[in-house]
Design a protein around this motif. Structure first.
Motif, short mmCIF file in Angstrom:
data_model
loop_
_atom_site.label_atom_id
_atom_site.label_comp_id
_atom_site.label_asym_id
_atom_site.label_seq_id
_atom_site.Cartn_x
_atom_site.Cartn_y
_atom_site.Cartn_z
N THR A 50 0.85 -1.20 0.00
CA THR A 50 0.00 0.00 0.00
C THR A 50 0.88 1.25 0.00
N GLU A 51 0.30 2.37 -0.34
CA GLU A 51 1.04 3.64 -0.32
C GLU A 51 1.50 3.95 1.10
N ASP A 52 0.64 3.73 2.10
CA ASP A 52 1.04 3.95 3.50
C ASP A 52 2.20 3.05 3.87
N GLY A 53 2.15 1.79 3.44
CA GLY A 53 3.23 0.86 3.74
C GLY A 53 4.54 1.29 3.12
N ARG A 54 4.49 1.72 1.88
CA ARG A 54 5.72 2.19 1.21
C ARG A 54 6.30 3.41 1.91
N ARG A 55 5.42 4.35 2.27
CA ARG A 55 5.87 5.55 2.99
C ARG A 55 6.51 5.16 4.33
N SER A 56 5.86 4.23 5.02
CA SER A 56 6.35 3.77 6.31
C SER A 56 7.72 3.11 6.16
N MET A 57 7.86 2.25 5.14
CA MET A 57 9.14 1.57 4.94
C MET A 57 10.24 2.56 4.61
N LEU A 58 9.96 3.54 3.76
CA LEU A 58 10.96 4.55 3.42
C LEU A 58 11.39 5.32 4.66
N SER A 59 10.43 5.61 5.55
CA SER A 59 10.77 6.34 6.78
C SER A 59 11.62 5.49 7.72
N LEU A 60 11.57 4.16 7.57
CA LEU A 60 12.36 3.25 8.40
C LEU A 60 13.70 2.89 7.76
N GLY A 61 14.03 3.49 6.63
CA GLY A 61 15.32 3.25 6.00
C GLY A 61 15.32 2.14 4.95
N PHE A 62 14.14 1.66 4.57
CA PHE A 62 14.07 0.69 3.47
C PHE A 62 14.33 1.43 2.16
N GLN A 63 14.87 0.70 1.18
CA GLN A 63 15.13 1.25 -0.14
C GLN A 63 14.50 0.35 -1.18
N LYS A 64 14.05 0.94 -2.26
CA LYS A 64 13.48 0.16 -3.37
C LYS A 64 14.54 -0.80 -3.89
N PHE A 65 14.16 -2.07 -4.10
CA PHE A 65 15.07 -3.08 -4.63
C PHE A 65 14.65 -3.38 -6.05
N GLU A 66 15.55 -3.19 -6.98
CA GLU A 66 15.24 -3.46 -8.38
C GLU A 66 15.49 -4.93 -8.67
N GLY A 67 14.46 -5.59 -9.18
CA GLY A 67 14.53 -7.04 -9.42
C GLY A 67 13.82 -7.76 -8.29
N GLY A 68 13.81 -9.05 -8.37
CA GLY A 68 13.19 -9.83 -7.30
C GLY A 68 11.68 -9.75 -7.32
N LEU A 69 11.07 -9.96 -6.17
CA LEU A 69 9.63 -9.88 -6.05
C LEU A 69 9.14 -8.48 -6.43
N SER A 70 7.90 -8.40 -6.89
CA SER A 70 7.36 -7.09 -7.26
C SER A 70 7.24 -6.19 -6.03
N ASP A 71 7.44 -4.90 -6.25
CA ASP A 71 7.34 -3.90 -5.18
C ASP A 71 8.24 -4.22 -3.99
N LEU A 72 9.42 -4.76 -4.24
CA LEU A 72 10.31 -5.20 -3.17
C LEU A 72 11.17 -4.04 -2.67
N TYR A 73 11.29 -3.99 -1.33
CA TYR A 73 12.14 -3.03 -0.65
C TYR A 73 13.10 -3.80 0.24
N VAL A 74 14.26 -3.21 0.50
CA VAL A 74 15.24 -3.83 1.38
C VAL A 74 15.76 -2.79 2.37
N GLN A 75 15.95 -3.24 3.59
CA GLN A 75 16.61 -2.43 4.60
C GLN A 75 17.92 -3.13 4.90
N PRO A 76 19.04 -2.51 4.53
CA PRO A 76 20.33 -3.16 4.75
C PRO A 76 20.58 -3.37 6.24
N PRO A 77 21.48 -4.30 6.57
CA PRO A 77 21.86 -4.44 7.98
C PRO A 77 22.48 -3.15 8.47
N PHE A 78 22.29 -2.83 9.73
CA PHE A 78 22.86 -1.60 10.25
C PHE A 78 23.72 -1.86 11.49
N GLN A 79 23.95 -3.13 11.80
CA GLN A 79 24.87 -3.52 12.87
C GLN A 79 25.82 -4.55 12.31
#
Length: 151
Positions: free
Chosen positions: A115-144
């Motif tokens: 959803t648009e709210d979900g995408r906004r929420s993920m972006l605010s949490l540091g997720f980034q759009k992932f090109e390829g893979g599952l549709s509408d996929l986002y990834v948040q890299p490890p931070f530790q």
């Protein structure tokens, strides 16, 4: 409730039960009656690769894609986090943040933007759009980093 909020279909109850039996940590709910859900899955290396190449089936993942209790984890897949009310969403986001920071920060996390709210929420949490893979996929890299105490 979650399917209504995301306007889509989630895994069946039987499939979620199977995932939970294998991983021991699949679904988290809040409220009485239930007004929020957080579904997250630990992935093996094969599971992470399947998410990244688009062959992962979120509704019925293959056994070798999910890390069983005591097995090595390569990444996490967030199937859904949703809340019916503002308070439910706050509880789900707090639980998600605590788990991510305190327990799973050394692993990448993957999620789809349903959803648009979900995408906004993920972006605010540091997720980034992932090109390829599952549709509408986002990834948040490890931070530790994993601390190596063997030296």
């Amino acid at each position: 409730m979650a399917e209504t909020l995301i306007h889509g279909k989630l895994a069946s109850v039987d499939s979620i039960s199977r995932m939970n039996a294998q991983t021991g940590m699949t679904a988290w709910v809040t409220g009485d009656p239930v007004d929020g859900i957080f579904l997250t899955l630990p992935l093996t290396e094969a599971g992470e690769n399947a998410v990244r190449d688009g062959s992962y089936d979120p509704a019925a993942p293959r056994r070798e894609h999910l890390a069983a209790q005591g097995e090595g984890v390569s990444a996490f897949y967030v199937g859904v986090y949703a809340g019916k009310t503002r308070e439910a969403r706050k509880k789900i986001m707090t639980a998600s943040a605590v788990l991510r920071v305190e327990m799973f920060g050394v692993f990448p996390a993957y999620a789809r933007g349903a959803t648009e709210d979900g995408r906004r929420s993920m972006l605010s949490l540091g997720f980034q759009k992932f090109e390829g893979g599952l549709s509408d996929l986002y990834v948040q890299p490890p931070f530790q980093q994993i601390m190596d105490h063997t030296s």
